[in-house]
Design an enzyme around this catalytic site. Structure first.
Site, PDB file in Angstrom:
ATOM      1  N   LYS A  89       4.199 -14.384   5.246  1.00  0.00           N
ATOM      2  CA  LYS A  89       4.993 -13.250   4.752  1.00  0.00           C
ATOM      3  C   LYS A  89       4.074 -12.344   3.957  1.00  0.00           C
ATOM      4  O   LYS A  89       3.310 -12.810   3.105  1.00  0.00           O
ATOM      5  CB  LYS A  89       6.117 -13.780   3.827  1.00  0.00           C
ATOM      6  CG  LYS A  89       6.970 -12.682   3.225  1.00  0.00           C
ATOM      7  CD  LYS A  89       8.057 -12.252   4.180  1.00  0.00           C
ATOM      8  CE  LYS A  89       8.690 -10.915   3.831  1.00  0.00           C
ATOM      9  NZ  LYS A  89       7.965  -9.741   4.401  1.00  0.00           N
ATOM     10  N   GLN A 110      -1.520 -13.057  -1.568  1.00  0.00           N
ATOM     11  CA  GLN A 110      -0.117 -13.162  -1.170  1.00  0.00           C
ATOM     12  C   GLN A 110       0.341 -14.624  -1.130  1.00  0.00           C
ATOM     13  O   GLN A 110       1.477 -14.935  -1.476  1.00  0.00           O
ATOM     14  CB  GLN A 110       0.066 -12.513   0.211  1.00  0.00           C
ATOM     15  CG  GLN A 110       1.498 -12.169   0.550  1.00  0.00           C
ATOM     16  CD  GLN A 110       1.972 -10.868  -0.097  1.00  0.00           C
ATOM     17  OE1 GLN A 110       1.254  -9.885  -0.080  1.00  0.00           O
ATOM     18  NE2 GLN A 110       3.157 -10.864  -0.673  1.00  0.00           N
ATOM     19  N   LYS A 113       1.067 -15.547  -4.677  1.00  0.00           N
ATOM     20  CA  LYS A 113       2.211 -14.745  -5.148  1.00  0.00           C
ATOM     21  C   LYS A 113       3.519 -15.286  -4.572  1.00  0.00           C
ATOM     22  O   LYS A 113       4.494 -15.492  -5.294  1.00  0.00           O
ATOM     23  CB  LYS A 113       1.999 -13.298  -4.695  1.00  0.00           C
ATOM     24  CG  LYS A 113       3.100 -12.341  -5.095  1.00  0.00           C
ATOM     25  CD  LYS A 113       3.016 -10.995  -4.379  1.00  0.00           C
ATOM     26  CE  LYS A 113       1.652 -10.358  -4.428  1.00  0.00           C
ATOM     27  NZ  LYS A 113       1.677  -8.937  -4.008  1.00  0.00           N
ATOM     28  N   LYS A 125      -0.963 -11.071   5.604  1.00  0.00           N
ATOM     29  CA  LYS A 125      -1.098  -9.635   5.330  1.00  0.00           C
ATOM     30  C   LYS A 125      -1.691  -8.966   6.554  1.00  0.00           C
ATOM     31  O   LYS A 125      -2.393  -9.609   7.339  1.00  0.00           O
ATOM     32  CB  LYS A 125      -2.042  -9.412   4.144  1.00  0.00           C
ATOM     33  CG  LYS A 125      -1.884  -8.066   3.482  1.00  0.00           C
ATOM     34  CD  LYS A 125      -0.767  -8.075   2.463  1.00  0.00           C
ATOM     35  CE  LYS A 125      -0.474  -6.710   1.916  1.00  0.00           C
ATOM     36  NZ  LYS A 125       0.425  -6.752   0.753  1.00  0.00           N
ATOM     37  N   GLY A 164       6.234  -3.628   4.148  1.00  0.00           N
ATOM     38  CA  GLY A 164       5.427  -2.461   3.797  1.00  0.00           C
ATOM     39  C   GLY A 164       4.349  -2.764   2.779  1.00  0.00           C
ATOM     40  O   GLY A 164       4.301  -3.834   2.179  1.00  0.00           O
ATOM     41  N   ASP A 165       3.473  -1.821   2.599  1.00  0.00           N
ATOM     42  CA  ASP A 165       2.441  -1.816   1.555  1.00  0.00           C
ATOM     43  C   ASP A 165       1.970  -0.359   1.497  1.00  0.00           C
ATOM     44  O   ASP A 165       2.716   0.543   1.919  1.00  0.00           O
ATOM     45  CB  ASP A 165       1.297  -2.792   1.906  1.00  0.00           C
ATOM     46  CG  ASP A 165       0.368  -3.078   0.716  1.00  0.00           C
ATOM     47  OD1 ASP A 165       0.721  -3.921  -0.121  1.00  0.00           O
ATOM     48  OD2 ASP A 165      -0.692  -2.441   0.615  1.00  0.00           O
ATOM     49  N   THR A 209       9.735  -3.892  -6.325  1.00  0.00           N
ATOM     50  CA  THR A 209       8.412  -4.183  -6.878  1.00  0.00           C
ATOM     51  C   THR A 209       8.258  -3.537  -8.258  1.00  0.00           C
ATOM     52  O   THR A 209       7.832  -4.183  -9.221  1.00  0.00           O
ATOM     53  CB  THR A 209       7.299  -3.710  -5.925  1.00  0.00           C
ATOM     54  OG1 THR A 209       7.582  -4.183  -4.618  1.00  0.00           O
ATOM     55  CG2 THR A 209       5.945  -4.231  -6.371  1.00  0.00           C
ATOM     56  N   ASN A 240       5.662   4.012  -3.929  1.00  0.00           N
ATOM     57  CA  ASN A 240       6.850   3.185  -4.096  1.00  0.00           C
ATOM     58  C   ASN A 240       6.831   2.388  -5.407  1.00  0.00           C
ATOM     59  O   ASN A 240       7.796   2.408  -6.173  1.00  0.00           O
ATOM     60  CB  ASN A 240       6.973   2.240  -2.887  1.00  0.00           C
ATOM     61  CG  ASN A 240       8.093   1.237  -3.067  1.00  0.00           C
ATOM     62  OD1 ASN A 240       7.875   0.107  -3.486  1.00  0.00           O
ATOM     63  ND2 ASN A 240       9.316   1.654  -2.806  1.00  0.00           N
ATOM     64  N   SER A 377      12.095  -9.234  -0.525  1.00  0.00           N
ATOM     65  CA  SER A 377      11.965  -9.346   0.930  1.00  0.00           C
ATOM     66  C   SER A 377      12.521 -10.688   1.402  1.00  0.00           C
ATOM     67  O   SER A 377      13.192 -10.770   2.437  1.00  0.00           O
ATOM     68  CB  SER A 377      10.491  -9.259   1.346  1.00  0.00           C
ATOM     69  OG  SER A 377      10.055  -7.921   1.410  1.00  0.00           O
TER      70      SER A 377
HETATM   71  P1  NDP Z   1       2.415   3.791  -1.486  1.00  0.00           P
HETATM   72  O1  NDP Z   1       1.720   4.132  -0.241  1.00  0.00           O
HETATM   73  O2  NDP Z   1       3.861   4.064  -1.622  1.00  0.00           O
HETATM   74  O3  NDP Z   1       1.693   4.527  -2.710  1.00  0.00           O
HETATM   75  C1  NDP Z   1       0.356   4.322  -2.987  1.00  0.00           C
HETATM   76  C2  NDP Z   1      -0.036   5.173  -4.183  1.00  0.00           C
HETATM   77  O4  NDP Z   1      -1.348   4.808  -4.596  1.00  0.00           O
HETATM   78  C3  NDP Z   1      -0.106   6.653  -3.843  1.00  0.00           C
HETATM   79  O5  NDP Z   1       0.175   7.415  -4.996  1.00  0.00           O
HETATM   80  C4  NDP Z   1      -1.556   6.812  -3.407  1.00  0.00           C
HETATM   81  O6  NDP Z   1      -2.060   8.132  -3.516  1.00  0.00           O
HETATM   82  C5  NDP Z   1      -2.251   5.888  -4.373  1.00  0.00           C
HETATM   83  N1  NDP Z   1      -3.489   5.379  -3.739  1.00  0.00           N
HETATM   84  C6  NDP Z   1      -3.574   4.658  -2.613  1.00  0.00           C
HETATM   85  N2  NDP Z   1      -4.853   4.399  -2.295  1.00  0.00           N
HETATM   86  C7  NDP Z   1      -5.581   4.984  -3.261  1.00  0.00           C
HETATM   87  C8  NDP Z   1      -6.962   5.069  -3.489  1.00  0.00           C
HETATM   88  N3  NDP Z   1      -7.852   4.505  -2.659  1.00  0.00           N
HETATM   89  N4  NDP Z   1      -7.362   5.734  -4.596  1.00  0.00           N
HETATM   90  C9  NDP Z   1      -6.457   6.295  -5.434  1.00  0.00           C
HETATM   91  N5  NDP Z   1      -5.130   6.262  -5.251  1.00  0.00           N
HETATM   92  C10 NDP Z   1      -4.702   5.610  -4.182  1.00  0.00           C
HETATM   93  O7  NDP Z   1       2.097   2.252  -1.751  1.00  0.00           O
HETATM   94  P2  NDP Z   1       2.846   1.213  -2.714  1.00  0.00           P
HETATM   95  O8  NDP Z   1       3.377   1.905  -3.913  1.00  0.00           O
HETATM   96  O9  NDP Z   1       3.745   0.416  -1.883  1.00  0.00           O
HETATM   97  O10 NDP Z   1       1.628   0.260  -3.135  1.00  0.00           O
HETATM   98  C11 NDP Z   1       0.860   0.470  -4.306  1.00  0.00           C
HETATM   99  C12 NDP Z   1       0.176  -0.825  -4.695  1.00  0.00           C
HETATM  100  O11 NDP Z   1       1.164  -1.827  -4.952  1.00  0.00           O
HETATM  101  C13 NDP Z   1      -0.756  -1.421  -3.635  1.00  0.00           C
HETATM  102  O12 NDP Z   1      -1.824  -2.086  -4.276  1.00  0.00           O
HETATM  103  C14 NDP Z   1       0.139  -2.464  -2.964  1.00  0.00           C
HETATM  104  O13 NDP Z   1      -0.636  -3.479  -2.355  1.00  0.00           O
HETATM  105  C15 NDP Z   1       0.905  -2.973  -4.147  1.00  0.00           C
HETATM  106  N6  NDP Z   1       2.165  -3.646  -3.869  1.00  0.00           N
HETATM  107  C16 NDP Z   1       3.150  -3.043  -3.142  1.00  0.00           C
HETATM  108  C17 NDP Z   1       4.352  -3.685  -2.932  1.00  0.00           C
HETATM  109  C18 NDP Z   1       5.481  -3.047  -2.216  1.00  0.00           C
HETATM  110  O14 NDP Z   1       6.535  -3.665  -2.122  1.00  0.00           O
HETATM  111  N7  NDP Z   1       5.358  -1.828  -1.711  1.00  0.00           N
HETATM  112  C19 NDP Z   1       4.578  -5.048  -3.418  1.00  0.00           C
HETATM  113  C20 NDP Z   1       3.511  -5.561  -4.242  1.00  0.00           C
HETATM  114  C21 NDP Z   1       2.353  -4.873  -4.405  1.00  0.00           C
HETATM  115  P3  NDP Z   1      -2.272   9.027  -2.190  1.00  0.00           P
HETATM  116  O15 NDP Z   1      -0.887   9.398  -1.750  1.00  0.00           O
HETATM  117  O16 NDP Z   1      -3.088  10.169  -2.640  1.00  0.00           O
HETATM  118  O17 NDP Z   1      -2.979   8.148  -1.198  1.00  0.00           O
HETATM  119  O1  2IT Z   2       1.830  -7.003  -1.792  1.00  0.00           O
HETATM  120  C1  2IT Z   2       3.020  -7.279  -1.562  1.00  0.00           C
HETATM  121  O2  2IT Z   2       3.572  -8.246  -2.091  1.00  0.00           O
HETATM  122  C2  2IT Z   2       3.773  -6.420  -0.642  1.00  0.00           C
HETATM  123  N1  2IT Z   2       3.221  -5.433  -0.161  1.00  0.00           N
HETATM  124  C3  2IT Z   2       5.182  -6.777  -0.263  1.00  0.00           C
HETATM  125  C4  2IT Z   2       5.182  -7.805   0.816  1.00  0.00           C
HETATM  126  C5  2IT Z   2       6.537  -8.136   1.399  1.00  0.00           C
HETATM  127  O3  2IT Z   2       6.518  -8.931   2.347  1.00  0.00           O
HETATM  128  O4  2IT Z   2       7.571  -7.635   0.954  1.00  0.00           O
END
Ligand code: NDP
Ligand code: 2IT
Length: 445
Positions: A89, A110, A113, A125, A164-165, A209, A240, A377
């Protein structure tokens, strides 16, 4: 050389150039030294060697045709890391920086986690070096369909469940689900999570998250006599995780003064107007710099890493890995930061974490603090299996309870293994022990 160090050495040699994977392994293995001392049977069973080697690594070509009629070729990945406690997952990341080393670090994290959530999910992943920025909806759809045309044979609701991520939200999940359903010729709702509400998605998954991060940090602050009321918060990212962390922090009375994207950051001394950020990012897919056009009292600064020069009580890195290195940590410490809450995966380098802990800054580590997304999830998978859906309040209440339990698990493991108050080590140890015990019980596989 100790067992732990020799495994670390072996991982580096076996996976040359995969620096993010090395970094994640190092952070975890070093905190497992006391566990290995207490459990010599783990070394005898080659447990760490097996724990650091993914069950399976899948890489494939993703060919698609852009709107101009040109052929594009990307690379797709799925790393099925560990299935000791449940089906693989974990999310899919679409970003030009994606390569095997990033997918492996994410899959490894992951596994721990998902164990911490207390729910029956293993670790995996995936992703692609595809860049969704500037692509039309039709291009994103063709890309997602092409990717799923290969991925579908490797996943399943009892086998591997992507979500998603970075760069993968409701739109991409929808296109991938549509293609999976077409190829599989069956409505297996539980094969992907983060789905839309009209086709098997869970209420509160979008918020989970960010909300979960704020719940975890609330517990950590409370354990040290603090709360959110009147605290100044800086959040990197505006995706997100960042958006819903901001929403929940504001609801607890904190003042969020800055957010960013990969181009730069906004500073609004009156507090961020989240309605504007949501519209810019979730609806219009624009840059964060547009914020100042609507709020002229706010400032926009080019360059995202300078966000950490702002004075704050709580820093929430919610963008990407290695966002806070030693120079950024030094600025935060100088400005009196109390707590770091990692919303992103591995947003703080190992040296920066060490520095924070030495200076008495509380650190809520990613694999515990951002586990609310994957936990929800898993709740989506449960609802899909039962063919019913829970209310927002019910899911949110379960999420809150899960985050409280994760904090308690990290807190007590830290205490038991002589690292009281160090939730980084605590989370690593608590997450590891459950997987390790399951692996021991299942023999040498
Ligand atoms: P999104 O795509 O929704 O948003 C990502 C954000 O981070 C954007 O503002 C983006 O800016 C910025 N970003 C991405 N890459 C870079 C980079 N190389 N340098 C600077 N800024 C960057 O992703 P999420 O919010 O879903 O994910 C954010 C983090 O949280 C990641 O590390 C992800 O692995 C982690 N995460 C996400 C979960 C989820 O459920 N979605 C769960 C647990 C962890 P820009 O638009 O300019 O690229
Ligand atoms: O990093 C993470 O935990 C996620 N991007 C969410 C993974 C999931 O299966 O909901």
């Amino acid at each position: 050389m100790s067992y732990v160090l020799s495994v670390m050495d072996q991982v580096k040699k076996r996976n040359p150039g995969e620096i993010e994977f090395h970094q994640a392994i190092e952070e975890v293995l070093l905190s497992l030294e006391p566990v290995i001392q207490k459990h010599p049977e783990f070394a005898k069973a080659g447990l760490l060697e097996r724990f650091c080697e993914p069950d399976r690594t899948i890489m494939f070509r993703v060919s698609w045709v852009d709107d101009a009629g040109a052929v594009q070729v990307n690379r797709g990945f799925r790393v099925q890391f560990n299935s000791a406690i449940g089906p693989y997952k974990g999310g899919m990341r679409f970003h030009p920086s994606v390569y095997l080393g990033i997918v492996k670090f994410l899959g490894f994290e992951q596994t721990l986690k998902n164990s911490l959530t207390g729910l029956p999910i293993g670790g995996g992943k995936g992703g692609s070096d595809f860049d969704p920025k500037g692509k039309s909806d039709a291009e994103v759809m063709r890309f997602c369909q092409s990717l799923m045309s290969e991925l579908y044979r490797h996943i399943g609701q009892d086998l591997d469940v992507p979500a998603g991520d970075i760069g993968v939200g409701a739109r991409e999940i929808g296109y991938m689900f549509g293609q999976y359903k077409r190829l599989q010729n069956a409505y297996e709702a539980g094969v992907l999570t983060g789905k839309g509400l009209s086709y098997g998605g869970s209420l509160a998954r979008t918020e989970a998250t960010g909300f979960g991060l704020i719940y975890f940090v609330r517990e950590m602050l409370a354990a040290h006599g603090h709360n959110y009321e009147g605290k100044t918060v800086v959040i990197s990212g505006s995706g997100n995780v960042a958006i819903y962390a901001c929403q929940k922090a504001q609801s607890y009375g904190a003042k969020v003064v800055a957010m960013s994207d990969s181009n730069g950051y906004i500073y609004d001394k009156n507090g961020i107007n989240l309605y504007t950020v949501k519209r810019l990012k979730e609806v219009e897919r624009k840059r964060i710099s547009e914020y100042v056009k609507l709020h002229p009292e706010a400032e926009y600064h080019e360059g995202c890493s300078n966000i950490w020069s702002l004075k704050c009580d709580i820093a929430l890195p919610c963008a990407t890995q290695n966002d806070i290195d030693v120079p950024q940590a030094e600025m935060l410490i100088k400005n009196g930061v109390i707590a770091i809450g990692e919303g992103a995966n591995m947003p703080t380098t190992n040296d920066a974490i060490k520095l924070f802990l030495e200076k008495g800054v509380l650190v809520a580590p990613a694999k515990a603090a951002n586990a609310g997304g994957v936990a929800t999830s898993a709740l989506e998978m449960s609802q899909n299996s039962m063919r019913l859906s829970w209310s927002f309040e019910e899911v949110d209440r379960k999420l809150d309870g899960i985050m409280v339990n994760i904090f308690k698990a990290a807190q007590s493991a830290a205490k038991e293994y002589g690292a009281e108050g160090n939730y980084v080590d605590g989370a690593n140890i608590a997450g590891f022990l459950k997987v390790a015990n399951a692996m021991m019980a299942q023999g040498i596989v």
